[in-house]
Design a protein around this motif. Structure first.
Motif, short mmCIF file in Angstrom:
data_model
loop_
_atom_site.label_atom_id
_atom_site.label_comp_id
_atom_site.label_asym_id
_atom_site.label_seq_id
_atom_site.Cartn_x
_atom_site.Cartn_y
_atom_site.Cartn_z
N GLU A 116 40.46 1.47 -0.11
CA GLU A 116 41.34 0.51 0.54
C GLU A 116 42.52 0.14 -0.36
N THR A 117 42.24 -0.08 -1.66
CA THR A 117 43.31 -0.45 -2.58
C THR A 117 44.22 0.75 -2.86
N ALA A 118 43.61 1.91 -3.04
CA ALA A 118 44.40 3.13 -3.30
C ALA A 118 45.33 3.42 -2.14
N ASN A 119 44.87 3.19 -0.93
CA ASN A 119 45.69 3.45 0.25
C ASN A 119 46.92 2.56 0.27
N ILE A 120 46.78 1.33 -0.21
CA ILE A 120 47.91 0.40 -0.24
C ILE A 120 48.95 0.84 -1.28
N GLN A 146 43.36 18.03 9.21
CA GLN A 146 44.59 17.70 8.47
C GLN A 146 44.49 18.04 6.99
N TYR A 147 43.28 18.34 6.51
CA TYR A 147 43.08 18.50 5.07
C TYR A 147 42.42 19.83 4.72
N LEU A 148 42.62 20.83 5.56
CA LEU A 148 41.94 22.11 5.35
C LEU A 148 42.35 22.79 4.05
N GLU A 149 43.57 22.53 3.57
CA GLU A 149 44.03 23.22 2.37
C GLU A 149 43.56 22.54 1.08
N TYR A 150 42.88 21.39 1.20
CA TYR A 150 42.42 20.68 0.01
C TYR A 150 41.05 21.20 -0.42
N PRO A 151 40.86 21.47 -1.72
CA PRO A 151 39.56 21.96 -2.20
C PRO A 151 38.40 21.03 -1.88
N VAL A 152 38.65 19.72 -1.87
CA VAL A 152 37.58 18.76 -1.65
C VAL A 152 37.00 18.86 -0.24
N THR A 153 37.74 19.46 0.68
CA THR A 153 37.30 19.49 2.08
C THR A 153 35.99 20.26 2.23
N ASP A 154 35.81 21.33 1.46
CA ASP A 154 34.54 22.06 1.52
C ASP A 154 33.37 21.14 1.17
N SER A 155 33.56 20.30 0.16
CA SER A 155 32.49 19.38 -0.24
C SER A 155 32.24 18.32 0.82
N VAL A 156 33.31 17.89 1.47
CA VAL A 156 33.16 16.90 2.54
C VAL A 156 32.36 17.48 3.69
N VAL A 157 32.71 18.69 4.12
CA VAL A 157 32.00 19.34 5.23
C VAL A 157 30.53 19.57 4.84
N ALA A 158 30.28 19.94 3.58
CA ALA A 158 28.90 20.14 3.13
C ALA A 158 28.11 18.84 3.19
N ALA A 159 28.77 17.74 2.85
CA ALA A 159 28.10 16.43 2.92
C ALA A 159 27.80 16.05 4.36
N ALA A 205 36.73 14.50 12.49
CA ALA A 205 37.95 14.47 13.30
C ALA A 205 39.20 14.53 12.43
N ASP A 206 39.09 14.12 11.16
CA ASP A 206 40.24 14.13 10.25
C ASP A 206 40.33 15.40 9.43
N VAL A 207 39.26 16.17 9.39
CA VAL A 207 39.21 17.36 8.55
C VAL A 207 40.35 18.35 8.83
N ILE A 249 43.00 13.05 -2.84
CA ILE A 249 42.10 12.12 -3.52
C ILE A 249 41.72 10.97 -2.59
N LEU A 250 42.72 10.50 -1.87
CA LEU A 250 42.49 9.40 -0.92
C LEU A 250 41.53 9.84 0.19
N PHE A 251 41.73 11.06 0.68
CA PHE A 251 40.86 11.61 1.72
C PHE A 251 39.42 11.66 1.23
N ALA A 252 39.23 12.10 -0.01
CA ALA A 252 37.87 12.18 -0.56
C ALA A 252 37.24 10.80 -0.68
N LYS A 253 38.03 9.82 -1.15
CA LYS A 253 37.51 8.46 -1.29
C LYS A 253 37.02 7.93 0.07
N TYR A 254 37.80 8.21 1.10
CA TYR A 254 37.46 7.73 2.44
C TYR A 254 36.31 8.54 3.05
#
Length: 726
Positions: free
Chosen positions: A147-151, A187-200, A183-185, A168-173
């Protein structure tokens, strides 16, 4: 200009101080910053030179220093920095103003921890310096909450590290919102963290990953490339035509105990599919008890319930047939398979489907097929899965005594002890509501004394631990138990209960609370387009004789208006063949919204699988809600979340016209005559009416009036107390 400087206690905080000379072109933005600072100070209702965010004076001083002193210093630094031209000074002053505005806005909506202001301003200062020097702001976000990082990130969209920072913000959220993040994924397909998000997500909500993996989208392509083994297993499942049926078995696919090819053969047949789900559910439940977190358990439970209800409906629909015909669909079921039919059929199970004088009900057959017929052995076979719900249903259907006597007394005592324990550890109130509902059905004095004692022990235990949620749950159950079991008639008990829980009356509804500002009472009745719904609609319309009511129909609904007595208008959608029924409901709801009509009485007529549509159209104005077979926890909670003051009539089984019409006829007449709706008196009169007809009497006994709906009363009281505490 007026400036805002933090000072030692007792000094003048908002004083006229010397500042760098501000060109007229930037005076407006400084004044805007000052206004945001004043708004932060006045948030607690008074302007006292302190930004108060809580009771801790030290934290309040730190927040005041950040939002006032440090912000003022940044303003001065920007104005004094000769390396910055007017455009850049405006850029960073505007950024300060934006951050303060977003902080105040998010604080007002409780979307940010107000005490995070010092971290927010500190990191913003660092980001501003990095941006001035052309460096990336991304590494500076690590220590902040989402929330703070987004501001603090929003003003730096032109920074070279903005894209990385968004990742980084996407991962935090994402990791805190796994249930909705897919539903937001895209928009972030090119980010490395997205694979970890989908796995989670795959580990908690594998069905969501399956849905996206089987689509024809860039997201599906990214999922297919994901290296995570669980994601890859979901991808393999998605290639089967039976993917939704196979997905719940993902744990067994991962451990190699089965294959997709073998499962495809099993799930192709409804009976073998159901039986395999029961076996696998028991396996997963045992793994859960041993401390594991099975991936497919939630999907398995959902599929198992859906299939169970199909069997239940077939048995219910044959209620006029002889037992060999009525129960033929379950003739080869094991006790475990019958157990899961029962616990999954709570909202639709007829009493005569559960147990009957022929000894052919699902409960009767379940116990008869146990060799020996011991209830404790049965519960061990199913890993005690949903045993609290099963016991609550047994209490409601008057078989709890029979079930407990099927085992040794010490085992029965242990089971009932477990029934009322650990209620504070559950994610929702379902188990606590099941316990509350059971109190009104148990008649054994010794068992009641035992349960009362156990509730008190649990209350003492959670109180000692200072577990607030547990203390509220067991305090309420204790009061509910004592009042329900106490002396007095139903009316006096209900009055005592409402007084204890500081609730409005639960045994009656005053007529004036049903009227709108012009004195008219509005009702909405929901019908559905299956055979049952069409017959129910035809029966319902006979309740309105021409001398007392006028009926006008259009293509989607009927409008029923009183001609005598109090002004009453009833809107009932026509039971048009599906999907026309839902379209008619939507058109009626749109009409009510357009005319600013807010009914106070809502009536659901139809099977429980239609109830979600009714719930979607329920308004907060509801004071009386009549649900057919929809007395389960989740439906009660949904009603009371939307309409906290609602009095709920529910049934243990699908509503029957033999009972529905007399109840509704009584209700409509009392409303038309402007009477107080007295549930105790109404139920007493109805009981006399049905006393001479054994079949109707048994059906009527399955209906739960508002003053006896202990689950609903518990939810109301719990919500009220927790709201006050908050």
């Amino acid at each position: 200009m007026v400036v805002l400087l933090a000072a030692a206690p007792g000094s003048q905080l908002f004083a006229q101080q010397a500042r760098p000379q501000i060109p007229i072109g930037r005076q407006g933005i400084h004044e805007s910053i000052d206004r945001e600072q004043v708004a932060a100070d006045k948030f607690d209702g008074k302007q006292d030179n302190t930004v108060s965010v809580g009771e801790d004076a030290t934290i309040n001083l730190e927040v005041t220093n950040a939002l006032i002193t440090q912000v003022d210093k940044m303003q001065d630094q920007i104005e004094l920095d000769s390396a910055l031209d007017h455009r850049l000074k405006m850029k960073y002053l505007t950024a300060i103003n934006q951050v303060l505005h977003l902080y105040n806005q998010n604080r007002s909506y409780h979307k940010i921890e107000a005490a995070d202001a010092p971290d927010m301003i500190r990191v913003f200062q660092q980001m501003m310096q990095a941006d001035i020097q052309g460096q990336s702001v991304a590494p500076l976000l690590d220590g902040l909450t989402y929330e703070t990082a987004n501001i603090v990130l929003q003003p730096f969209s032109g920074n070279p590290g903005f894209k990385d920072a968004k990742g980084i913000l996407f991962a935090k959220y994402a990791f805190n919102h796994l249930e909705t993040i897919m539903a937001d994924v895209p928009q972030y397909l090119e980010y490395p963290v997205t694979d970890s998000v989908v796995a989670a997500v795959a580990r908690k909500y594998p069905n969501q990953v399956l849905t996206y993996a089987t689509s024809y989208t860039p997201t599906a392509a990214a999922i297919r490339k994901n290296p995570d083994p669980i994601v890859q297993q979901i991808v393999q499942i998605g290639r089967s035509e039976q993917s939704t049926r196979i997905l719940p078995f993902i744990d067994e696919l991962l451990d190699g105990s089965t294959t997709i090819a073998s499962l495809e053969k099993i799930v192709a047949n409804d009976d073998s599919y159901y039986k395999q789900m029961v076996k696998s559910t028991i396996k997963l439940q045992n793994r859960k008890l041993s401390g594991e977190t099975p991936i497919g358990l939630k999907a398995m439970q959902e599929n198992l319930q859906a299939k169970s209800l199909l069997y239940i409906r077939e048995v219910d629909d044959l209620h006029e047939e002889q037992p060999p015909v009525r129960f033929r669909i379950v003739k080869d079921f094991t006790p475990q398979e019958l157990y899961y039919l029962i616990v999954n059929g709570q909202e639709e199970l007829y009493t005569s489907s559960y147990t009957n004088h022929n000894g052919a009900g699902l409960y009767d057959q379940m116990m008869a097929r146990m060799k020996p017929p011991r209830g404790d052995s049965l519960l061990m076979l199913v890993g005690f899965d949903h045993f609290k719900k099963f016991l609550a249903m047994a209490a409601g259907f008057n078989t709890l005594d029979n079930f407990l006597k099927s085992m040794e007394p010490e085992n029965a005592n242990y089971l009932m002890k477990k029934f009322v324990s650990n209620l504070e550890k559950t994610e929702d109130l379902e188990d606590a509501v099941d316990v509350a509902n059971s109190f009104g059905s148990i008649r054994d004095p010794k068992l009641l004394d035992f349960l009362r004692s156990e509730v008190q022990k649990n209350y003492a235990f959670v109180s000692k631990k200072k577990d607030r949620r547990g203390t509220v749950i067991y305090s309420l159950l204790s009061s509910l138990f004592e009042t329900e079991a106490g002396a007095g008639n139903d009316s006096s008990k209900a009055t005592d209960m409402a007084a204890k829980f500081q609730l409005p009356p639960i045994n009656y509804v005053n007529f004036n609370t049903l009227q709108n500002d012009s004195g008219r009472v509005y009702e909405q009745v929901f019908f559905y387009g299956d055979k049952d719904g069409q017959e129910s609609f035809a029966s319902f319309m006979t309740n309105f004789p021409a001398g007392d009511w006028r009926i006008v129909k259009n293509a989607s609904w009927a409008t029923i208006t009183s001609l005598k007595g109090q002004p009453v208008t009833i809107y009932a959608n026509l039971p048009i063949d599906e999907p026309g029924d839902k379209e008619a409901i939507q058109k009626l709801s749109d009409f009510l919204d357009e005319k600013d009509i807010h009914p106070t009485i809502f009536i659901h007529r139809g099977h429980s699988y239609h109830v979600n549509t009714t719930m979607d159209n329920l308004q907060s104005s509801a004071k009386i809600v009549v649900l057919g077979s929809c007395g389960g926890y989740h439906n009660l909670a949904t009603v009371l979340n939307k309409a906290p003051e609602a009095h709920i009539i529910s049934s243990k089984q699908v509503g029957t016209r033999r009972v529905n019409e007399p109840i509704l006829r009584n209700l409509e007449e009392d409303v038309r005559q402007g009477k107080r709706i007295d549930w105790v008196a109404m139920w007493a009169n109805l009981s006399k009416r049905f006393a001479g007809d054994a079949t109707s009497r048994d059906l009527f006994n399955d209906y739960v009036p508002p003053h006896k709906n202990l689950g609903a009363i518990f939810i109301k009281a719990y919500t009220q107390i927790m709201k006050e505490n908050k």
